[in-house]
Design a protein around this motif. Structure first.
Motif, short mmCIF file in Angstrom:
data_model
loop_
_atom_site.label_atom_id
_atom_site.label_comp_id
_atom_site.label_asym_id
_atom_site.label_seq_id
_atom_site.Cartn_x
_atom_site.Cartn_y
_atom_site.Cartn_z
N SER A 141 12.16 5.60 -5.60
CA SER A 141 12.32 4.45 -6.50
C SER A 141 11.30 3.36 -6.22
O SER A 141 10.72 2.80 -7.15
CB SER A 141 13.74 3.88 -6.37
OG SER A 141 14.67 4.78 -6.87
N ILE A 142 11.10 3.06 -4.95
CA ILE A 142 10.14 2.00 -4.60
C ILE A 142 8.72 2.40 -4.98
O ILE A 142 7.98 1.62 -5.57
CB ILE A 142 10.27 1.62 -3.11
CG1 ILE A 142 11.56 0.81 -2.93
CG2 ILE A 142 9.04 0.83 -2.64
CD1 ILE A 142 11.88 0.43 -1.50
N GLU A 143 8.34 3.63 -4.69
CA GLU A 143 6.98 4.07 -5.04
C GLU A 143 6.78 4.09 -6.54
O GLU A 143 5.72 3.72 -7.04
CB GLU A 143 6.69 5.42 -4.40
CG GLU A 143 6.49 5.29 -2.89
CD GLU A 143 6.18 6.60 -2.19
OE1 GLU A 143 6.09 7.65 -2.86
OE2 GLU A 143 6.03 6.56 -0.96
N GLY A 155 4.21 1.66 -8.72
CA GLY A 155 3.23 2.29 -9.59
C GLY A 155 3.05 1.55 -10.91
O GLY A 155 2.08 1.75 -11.61
N ARG A 156 4.01 0.70 -11.22
CA ARG A 156 3.90 -0.13 -12.42
C ARG A 156 3.17 -1.41 -12.05
O ARG A 156 3.13 -1.81 -10.91
CB ARG A 156 5.30 -0.47 -12.95
CG ARG A 156 6.10 0.73 -13.31
CD ARG A 156 7.46 0.29 -13.88
NE ARG A 156 8.40 1.39 -13.76
CZ ARG A 156 9.56 1.32 -13.14
NH1 ARG A 156 9.98 0.19 -12.62
NH2 ARG A 156 10.34 2.37 -13.07
N ALA A 157 2.64 -2.08 -13.02
CA ALA A 157 1.86 -3.29 -12.76
C ALA A 157 2.73 -4.55 -12.67
O ALA A 157 2.22 -5.64 -12.55
CB ALA A 157 0.81 -3.47 -13.85
N CYS A 158 4.06 -4.40 -12.70
CA CYS A 158 4.92 -5.58 -12.77
C CYS A 158 5.67 -5.87 -11.47
O CYS A 158 6.61 -6.66 -11.47
CB CYS A 158 5.90 -5.43 -13.93
SG CYS A 158 6.96 -3.99 -13.80
N ARG A 177 0.86 -1.19 0.00
CA ARG A 177 0.00 0.00 0.00
C ARG A 177 0.89 1.23 0.00
O ARG A 177 1.97 1.22 0.62
CB ARG A 177 -0.87 0.05 1.25
CG ARG A 177 -1.84 -1.08 1.40
CD ARG A 177 -2.63 -0.90 2.69
NE ARG A 177 -3.27 -2.14 3.05
CZ ARG A 177 -3.50 -2.52 4.30
NH1 ARG A 177 -3.15 -1.75 5.31
NH2 ARG A 177 -4.09 -3.66 4.54
N HIS A 178 0.42 2.26 -0.65
CA HIS A 178 1.17 3.52 -0.61
C HIS A 178 1.38 3.90 0.85
O HIS A 178 0.46 3.85 1.66
CB HIS A 178 0.39 4.62 -1.36
CG HIS A 178 1.12 5.92 -1.39
ND1 HIS A 178 2.21 6.14 -2.20
CD2 HIS A 178 0.93 7.06 -0.69
CE1 HIS A 178 2.65 7.36 -2.00
NE2 HIS A 178 1.90 7.95 -1.09
N GLY A 179 2.60 4.24 1.20
CA GLY A 179 2.91 4.58 2.58
C GLY A 179 3.60 3.46 3.34
O GLY A 179 3.93 3.62 4.52
N ASP A 180 3.86 2.32 2.70
CA ASP A 180 4.50 1.19 3.35
C ASP A 180 6.03 1.29 3.41
O ASP A 180 6.69 0.39 3.93
CB ASP A 180 4.15 -0.13 2.63
CG ASP A 180 2.82 -0.70 3.06
OD1 ASP A 180 2.36 -0.37 4.17
OD2 ASP A 180 2.24 -1.48 2.28
N TYR A 181 6.59 2.34 2.88
CA TYR A 181 8.04 2.43 2.76
C TYR A 181 8.76 2.20 4.09
O TYR A 181 9.69 1.40 4.17
CB TYR A 181 8.46 3.77 2.16
CG TYR A 181 9.94 3.91 1.99
CD1 TYR A 181 10.59 3.26 0.94
CD2 TYR A 181 10.71 4.65 2.87
CE1 TYR A 181 11.96 3.36 0.77
CE2 TYR A 181 12.08 4.76 2.72
CZ TYR A 181 12.70 4.12 1.67
OH TYR A 181 14.06 4.22 1.51
#
Length: 144
Positions: A37-39, A43-46, A9-13
């Protein structure tokens, strides 16, 4: 132990970095492992980070990525106090299921030669060492 597997989930960094540090995995905060870089990658589906959650706490994670034809299992980590309890196994199975959902039927992992524990874990899970391949890498910057 009741384990729930959940997606990134966004914010898991912070959770990712905390788990890597506690599990003894190295990371490169100014390169591929930076928040940006991680976010961007997520954001890509891969790619997807899958988290093992026990009693509301993240106790392990794995990064699953694919290149369109092969799935790659990366950065499998489990907190030391939860090792040898099947958590890594559940994370790898979840990664394989995620690959299947994305039409990927070949799974692979790269393990550094000093990491005998991971090597043995993956062999127990049916992964076969592939002789005759040399892994080479080229990096624009050493910190990525």
């Amino acid at each position: 132990m009741n384990i729930e597997i959940r997606n990134y989930r966004h914010g898991d960094y912070s959770t990712i970095i905390d788990l890597w540090k506690a599990a003894g995995l190295p990371y490169k905060p100014y390169g591929r492992d930076s928040r940006e870089s991680i976010e961007k990658e997520m954001g890509r589906a891969c790619g997807n980070f899958l988290f093992a959650i026990n009693s509301g706490k993240a106790i392990g994670l794995v990064l699953a990525t694919f290149d369109g034809r092969k799935g790659w299992i990366n950065r499998l980590s489990v907190l030391p106090q939860y090792r040898n309890k099947g958590v890594a196994w559940q994370l790898v199975v979840a990664a394989e299921q995620w690959f299947e959902q994305n039409g990927i039927h070949i799974y692979a992992c790269l393990i550094e030669d000093y990491n005998n524990t991971s090597f043995e874990v993956f062999k127990k899970m049916g992964y076969i060492p592939f002789e005759g391949i040399h892994y080479l890498t080229k990096r624009k910057f050493p910190e990525i």
